[in-house]
Scaffold this active site. Structure first.
Site, PDB file in Angstrom:
ATOM      1  N   PRO A   1       2.889  17.017  11.300  1.00 10.05           N
ATOM      2  CA  PRO A   1       2.593  18.270  10.333  1.00 10.05           C
ATOM      3  C   PRO A   1       3.141  17.509   8.974  1.00 10.05           C
ATOM      4  O   PRO A   1       3.817  17.282   8.788  1.00 10.05           O
ATOM      5  CB  PRO A   1       3.505  19.050  10.848  1.00 10.05           C
ATOM      6  CG  PRO A   1       4.378  17.886  12.027  1.00 10.05           C
ATOM      7  CD  PRO A   1       3.800  17.194  12.301  1.00 10.05           C
TER       8      PRO A   1
ATOM      9  N   ILE B   1       9.735   7.015  16.130  1.00 11.74           N
ATOM     10  CA  ILE B   1       8.950   7.854  14.921  1.00 11.74           C
ATOM     11  C   ILE B   1       7.518   9.044  15.389  1.00 11.74           C
ATOM     12  O   ILE B   1       7.585  10.224  14.897  1.00 11.74           O
ATOM     13  CB  ILE B   1       8.739   6.986  13.953  1.00 11.74           C
ATOM     14  CG1 ILE B   1       9.955   6.531  13.404  1.00 11.74           C
ATOM     15  CG2 ILE B   1       7.927   7.555  12.326  1.00 11.74           C
ATOM     16  CD1 ILE B   1      11.500   6.886  13.192  1.00 11.74           C
TER      17      ILE B   1
ATOM     18  N   CYS C   1      -5.065   8.340   9.498  1.00 14.18           N
ATOM     19  CA  CYS C   1      -4.386   8.117  11.037  1.00 14.18           C
ATOM     20  C   CYS C   1      -4.247   8.532  12.195  1.00 14.18           C
ATOM     21  O   CYS C   1      -3.733   9.704  12.093  1.00 14.18           O
ATOM     22  CB  CYS C   1      -3.309   6.371  10.845  1.00 14.18           C
ATOM     23  SG  CYS C   1      -4.393   5.409  10.557  1.00 14.18           S
TER      24      CYS C   1
ATOM     25  N   LYS D   1       0.752  -1.120   0.150  1.00 15.80           N
ATOM     26  CA  LYS D   1       0.356  -0.276   0.236  1.00 15.80           C
ATOM     27  C   LYS D   1       0.608   1.387  -0.079  1.00 15.80           C
ATOM     28  O   LYS D   1       0.510   2.055  -0.799  1.00 15.80           O
ATOM     29  CB  LYS D   1      -0.917   0.081   1.372  1.00 15.80           C
ATOM     30  CG  LYS D   1      -2.103   1.565   1.687  1.00 15.80           C
ATOM     31  CD  LYS D   1      -2.437   1.424   2.469  1.00 15.80           C
ATOM     32  CE  LYS D   1      -1.607   1.967   3.667  1.00 15.80           C
ATOM     33  NZ  LYS D   1      -1.868   2.600   5.016  1.00 15.80           N
TER      34      LYS D   1
END
EC number: 2.5.1.7
Length: 430
Positions: free
Chosen positions: A132, A339, A126, A22
């Site tokens: 940002p 992350i 999500c 994906k």
């Protein structure tokens, strides 16, 4: 609304076909905006996010046709999709479309490069931290674009004559921003050098496709990528690479439930770090002629500490799945998430199944338990949702996962693939 019901206790044995990635398919589809010729993509997965992006691209004027085949009952679809954008009819990506999926924001790069302007809604997807768009804005500004945020939209325009090549260093690694810069710079005037670029296989896959379309790109897969802009791109035919996150997810499912499964159509080089981590946990993984063989029979799960990092480190998109596995380890493990700042939303749901997990900032401490017990749980995001399925494979009794629309965004017919290997997993509708 659909839910997934899992009855725990069965081992997994058989073959699971791995779908196209994906995270590679989405930027490849968006690249169709860069040319008036036809871009043909093979091995495109049938997922909610892919279908949403098809609608978004159609809004911009892309004509899309799909060829699918199903070789045998239960086998994943292998789809070939043709994208033709003779003319971009609309340079606005509206809120009602973009808000449903973050990656759709990436159309801003090709729209700017080909048409010189774009009006794109701020993204959705999500709910993982703030995520940002500053890196996208700063990167495109380096290419000469003027960017203005107004009423929840970014209004972007290129200088007269088009985007201009530049040397730009990302302040932090971003896969999405690297995708956008690659696409935009391919049609910019002059040479662009991107420092601190993402090295993920999906970035390399996009670069390979763009090169097939006529782009001049060097260094993809390293932290420095050089793009020499061209005046136009042509059509091409490209096969989407295997989904490394799906590969790792099913490998962890086998590690959790026990058994012997061949993951077909994938390769170890896509996720060496995660596979090495699973080996430390007591899982046997080997190459086969068609993919990877994953085996865990008898031996317990060993605790392993991980830190999520950009590629080639341990992927953040496998963190939740690995946490589920560690809930049954024979000891204490620690997971540090570097992350995203809010990617432990699955912890409280795993706790409902009996997991012992404590949080301290961006670190989770997991104390392995001898048993999990089925319960109703709720998916909070794409990867967290599949971690609950993995836990449910060994939980005593029945686990019911709600809000499975998250799963449908990133896993092609998950319940069918697991069921074919002996799991008791089914989709139920209210």
């Amino acid at each position: 609304m659909d839910r997934i019901r899992i009855t725990g206790g069965n081992k997994l044995n058989g073959v699971i076909p791995i779908s196209g990635a994906k995270n590679a398919a989405l930027p490849l589809m968006i690249a169709s905006l860069l040319t008036s010729d036809t871009l043909t993509l093979e091995n495109v997965p049938h997922l909610a996010d892919v279908e949403q992006l098809i609608r978004i691209l159609g809004n911009h004027g892309v004509d899309i046709s799909v060829n699918g085949r199903r070789e045998s009952q239960g086998e994943a679809y292998s789809r070939t999709v043709h994208f033709t954008c003779r003319t971009i009819v609309d340079t606005t990506a509206p809120y009602e479309l973009v808000s449903k999926m973050r990656a759709s924001f990436w159309v801003i790069g090709p729209l700017l490069a080909r048409e010189g302007r774009a009006r794109v809604s701020l993204p959705g997807g999500c709910a993982i931290g703030t995520r940002p768009v500053d890196l996208f804005i700063e990167g495109l500004q380096a290419l000469g674009a003027t960017m203005e945020i107004d009423g929840g939209y970014i209004n972007a325009s290129a200088p007269k004559g088009g985007l201009i090549g530049a040397v730009y260093t990302f302040p932090k690694v971003s896969v999405g921003a690297t995708h956008v810069m690659l696409m935009a710079a391919s049609l910019a005037r002059g040479t662009t050098v991107i420092h601190n670029a993402a090295r993920e296989p999906e970035v390399v896959d996009l670069a390979h496709c763009l090169i097939a379309m006529g782009a001049k790109i060097e260094g993809a897969g390293t932290s420095t990528i050089t793009i020499e802009g061209v005046t136009s791109l042509s059509g091409a035919r490209h096969r989407v690479l295997p989904d490394r996150i799906e590969t790792g997810t099913y490998a962890m499912a086998v590690a959790m439930a026990g058994g012997d499964v061949v993951l077909e159509g994938t390769r170890a080089s896509l996720l060496d770090n995660a596979l090495d981590t699973l080996r430390l946990a007591g899982v046997t993984i080997s190459d086969t002629d068609t993919g990877l063989r994953v085996v865990r029979n008898g031996n317990g799960i060993q605790p392993v500490d991980i830190v999520t990092e950009p590629f080639p480190g341990f992927p953040t998109d496998l963190q939740a799945q690995f946490m589920a596995l560690m809930t049954r380890s024979q000891g204490v493990s620690h997971i540090t998430e570097t992350i995203f700042e809010n990617r432990f939303m699955h912890v409280q749901e795993l706790a409902r199944l009996g997991a012992k997990i404590s949080l301290s900032g961006q670190m989770a401490r997991i104390e392995g338990v001898t048993r999990l017990k089925g319960a109703p749980v709720m998916a909070t995001d794409l990867r967290a949702s599949v971690s609950l399925v993995i836990a449910g494979l060994v939980a005593e009794g029945e686990t019911m996962v709600s809000r499975v629309y998250h799963l449908d965004r990133g896993f092609e017919r998950l319940e069918e693939k697991l069921t074919r290997c002996g799991a008791l997993v089914e989709r139920v509708s209210d």
